[in-house]
Design an enzyme around this catalytic site. Structure first.
Site, PDB file in Angstrom:
ATOM      1  N   TYR A 142      32.998  44.117 -93.128  1.00  0.00           N
ATOM      2  CA  TYR A 142      34.174  43.699 -93.649  1.00  0.00           C
ATOM      3  C   TYR A 142      34.825  42.233 -93.125  1.00  0.00           C
ATOM      4  CZ  TYR A 142      39.438  44.117 -94.806  1.00  0.00           C
ATOM      5  OH  TYR A 142      40.329  44.059 -95.600  1.00  0.00           O
ATOM      6  N   ASP A 237      31.593  35.653 -88.394  1.00  0.00           N
ATOM      7  CA  ASP A 237      33.039  36.354 -88.476  1.00  0.00           C
ATOM      8  C   ASP A 237      33.502  37.058 -87.150  1.00  0.00           C
ATOM      9  OD1 ASP A 237      34.699  38.694 -90.874  1.00  0.00           O
ATOM     10  OD2 ASP A 237      35.410  37.510 -88.861  1.00  0.00           O
ATOM     11  N   LYS A 265      43.005  38.186 -85.080  1.00  0.00           N
ATOM     12  CA  LYS A 265      43.551  39.123 -84.148  1.00  0.00           C
ATOM     13  C   LYS A 265      44.006  38.495 -82.688  1.00  0.00           C
ATOM     14  CE  LYS A 265      40.567  42.210 -86.383  1.00  0.00           C
ATOM     15  NZ  LYS A 265      41.554  43.377 -87.319  1.00  0.00           N
TER      16      LYS A 265
HETATM   17  P1  KE4 Z   1      43.043  40.240 -91.696  1.00  0.00           P
HETATM   18  O1  KE4 Z   1      43.070  39.708 -92.958  1.00  0.00           O
HETATM   19  O2  KE4 Z   1      43.295  41.785 -91.702  1.00  0.00           O
HETATM   20  O3  KE4 Z   1      43.757  39.758 -90.612  1.00  0.00           O
HETATM   21  O4  KE4 Z   1      41.376  40.253 -91.182  1.00  0.00           O
HETATM   22  C1  KE4 Z   1      40.641  40.643 -91.933  1.00  0.00           C
HETATM   23  C2  KE4 Z   1      39.325  40.814 -91.073  1.00  0.00           C
HETATM   24  C3  KE4 Z   1      38.231  39.947 -91.330  1.00  0.00           C
HETATM   25  N1  KE4 Z   1      37.008  39.919 -90.425  1.00  0.00           N
HETATM   26  C4  KE4 Z   1      36.816  40.908 -89.757  1.00  0.00           C
HETATM   27  C5  KE4 Z   1      35.668  41.307 -88.911  1.00  0.00           C
HETATM   28  C6  KE4 Z   1      37.894  42.102 -89.575  1.00  0.00           C
HETATM   29  O5  KE4 Z   1      37.739  43.250 -88.583  1.00  0.00           O
HETATM   30  C7  KE4 Z   1      39.064  42.063 -90.384  1.00  0.00           C
HETATM   31  C8  KE4 Z   1      40.157  42.959 -90.352  1.00  0.00           C
HETATM   32  N2  KE4 Z   1      39.872  44.064 -89.514  1.00  0.00           N
HETATM   33  C9  KE4 Z   1      40.633  45.465 -90.029  1.00  0.00           C
HETATM   34  C10 KE4 Z   1      40.170  46.275 -89.136  1.00  0.00           C
HETATM   35  N3  KE4 Z   1      38.978  47.000 -89.197  1.00  0.00           N
HETATM   36  C11 KE4 Z   1      42.086  45.214 -90.108  1.00  0.00           C
HETATM   37  C12 KE4 Z   1      42.747  46.514 -90.388  1.00  0.00           C
HETATM   38  C13 KE4 Z   1      43.487  46.595 -91.677  1.00  0.00           C
HETATM   39  O6  KE4 Z   1      42.942  46.364 -92.636  1.00  0.00           O
HETATM   40  O7  KE4 Z   1      44.652  47.311 -91.718  1.00  0.00           O
END
Ligand code: KE4
Length: 428
Positions: A142, A237, A265
């Site tokens: 993801y 990523d 994060k």
């Molecule tokens: P954000 O747009 O949520 O800040 O980041 C997206 C993203 C991009 N790349 C990786 C590897 C990620 O894990 C994420 C976001 N992680 C999720 C948790 N698995 C965020 C939690 C959520 O979607 O509420």
């Protein structure tokens, strides 16, 4: 009704599903989401006064633990001077400098407001730099919710059982090829056939959005090789793994140099921050230098930068990561041992303070198919038994868990005690 239930009912009147991000809704595990009132160190307290040892850590940012006094103090001080200017500020340079110092493969870095923005921008840069449209991602990974990347995604998209989101035009998705994580042969075959058409590979160097699935030996090396041969860019990523699994992130841990890296994060310390960066020649296409447009009203916001800088300064030592490694090993091997003693099919993966577990006898779990074959009903029962035992895990089998510097032997012992009781519940 509990206060969380009342608040959830109220939230659903105003917010789709009552949440601002789908995975928070407990859709996969059932039951009602907890509404959190406060966090302190390794603990969260919900609106009903229940206290939990927390392993979500806001999905990764809270590596120091919640409300770290030095981070909070530094943010309070900066706020006194104003919250946002929409003009360059020195602290943005200091954060960029810090990131580049810790990740030498990032020669230039641009700040954004989320991991999604970071990966979306990195893909656009790769396409602009190479003049090619096709990108390669891996099933179960993801990378946020931008159209090109919401194809066979993990995390919330998988949790909702809709790996391919509605609203993504087929004309978009057709430029995104999806391969099997940890299948090096498949990568070689694709690049032998289409390598000259591919702008980039984007990958979670340690998959954290289908549970935690580390790369098998040689897999990341293969990606580096096919990119070198074809002129495609290798994008790591590291939104989740960045400064989580090692001081040098996954790229430092495995010794693989990507062409671009995306972050989020931890670099915001809990505030909305993302970043993308990499080779200077690649980043020279980014506006205002070059023709790839990317922008953001609050990019580099001084408050968010301060939270991130304070966090990075506090974790920037090998001792920090060594201590985290010991605690993480104690927790995860302890859980594995308890499951084995209870005769529960349980398989754990861990890199640094990022871990995952699957209710399966497959060990280790290295593929998306193995993840999907694990018993998710057992996961749900375990999740709720642990919550009852005062331990807050991610409400989905397709997420990872995170240990913070604030987790000590008291918290780990309490977690193992809850796990022992939970495994007993599962045995019945
Ligand atoms: P954000 O747009 O949520 O800040 O980041 C997206 C993203 C991009 N790349 C990786 C590897 C990620 O894990 C994420 C976001 N992680 C999720 C948790 N698995 C965020 C939690 C959520 O979607 O509420």
């Amino acid at each position: 009704m509990s206060r969380s239930e009342t608040l959830f009912e109220d939230a659903r009147k105003h917010i789709p599903g009552g949440v601002n991000s789908p995975v928070r809704a407990f859709a996969r595990v059932g039951g009602q989401p907890l509404f959190i009132k406060s966090g302190e160190g390794a603990y969260l307290t919900d609106e009903d006064g229940n206290r939990y040892v927390d392993y979500i850590g806001s999905w990764g940012p809270m590596i120091l633990g919640h409300a770290h006094p030095q981070v909070v103090k530094s943010v309070k001080e900066v706020m006194e001077s104003g919250l946002s200017f929409g003009a360059p500020t020195e602290i943005e340079t200091r954060v960029a400098e810090k990131i580049i110092n810790m990740l030498p493969a990032m020669e230039k870095v641009r700040m954004v407001n989320s991991g999604t923005e970071a990966t979306m921008s990195a893909i656009r840069v790769a396409r602009g730099f190479t003049g090619r449209d096709t990108i390669v991602k891996f099933e179960g990974c993801y990378h946020g919710h931008s159209d090109s990347l919401l194809v066979k995604a993990g995390s919330g998209a998988l949790t909702l059982g809709e790996p391919d989101s509605l609203g993504v035009p087929a004309s978009f998705a057709q430029h995104t090829l999806t391969l099997e994580y940890n299948n090096a042969e498949q990568v070689k075959e694709l690049f032998a056939e289409k390598g000259s058409e591919i702008a980039a590979i984007i990958i979670e160097p340690i998959a954290g959005n289908m549970g935690c699935v580390p790369p098998v030996s040689g897999f990341l090396e293969t990606l580096r090789e096919v990119c070198d041969e074809s002129g495609a860019l290798l994008i790591f990523d590291e939104v989740m793994t960045g400064f989580r699994v090692a001081r040098g992130s996954a790229q430092g841990h495995y010794g693989i140099k990507p062409d671009m890296t995306t972050l989020g994060k931890i670099i915001g310390g809990g505030m909305p921050v993302g970043a993308f960066g990499g080779r200077s020649d690649v980043m020279s296409v980014v506006a205002p230098l070059g023709g790839v447009y990317q922008a953001g009203t609050l990019s580099g916001n001084p408050i968010a930068m301060q939270a991130g800088l304070s966090t990075l300064e506090l974790i920037d030592s090998n001792d920090f990561f060594e201590e985290l490694e010991q605690k993480s090993e104690q927790l995860v091997s302890g859980m594995q041992q308890l499951a084995d003693e209870a005769g529960i099919p349980f398989s754990t993966n861990r890199v640094g303070s990022m871990f995952g577990f699957f209710f399966t006898s497959a060990s280790p779990v290295t593929t998306f198919n193995q993840v999907m074959a694990a018993d998710s009903n057992m996961f749900n029962d375990f999740f709720h038994a642990m919550l009852k035992g005062g331990v807050n895990l991610a409400p989905s089998p397709f997420e990872s868990g995170f240990i913070s510097a604030a987790h000590g032997s008291k918290e780990i012992d309490a977690t193992l005690e809850a796990a022992e009781a939970a495994f007993k519940v599962l045995k019945k």
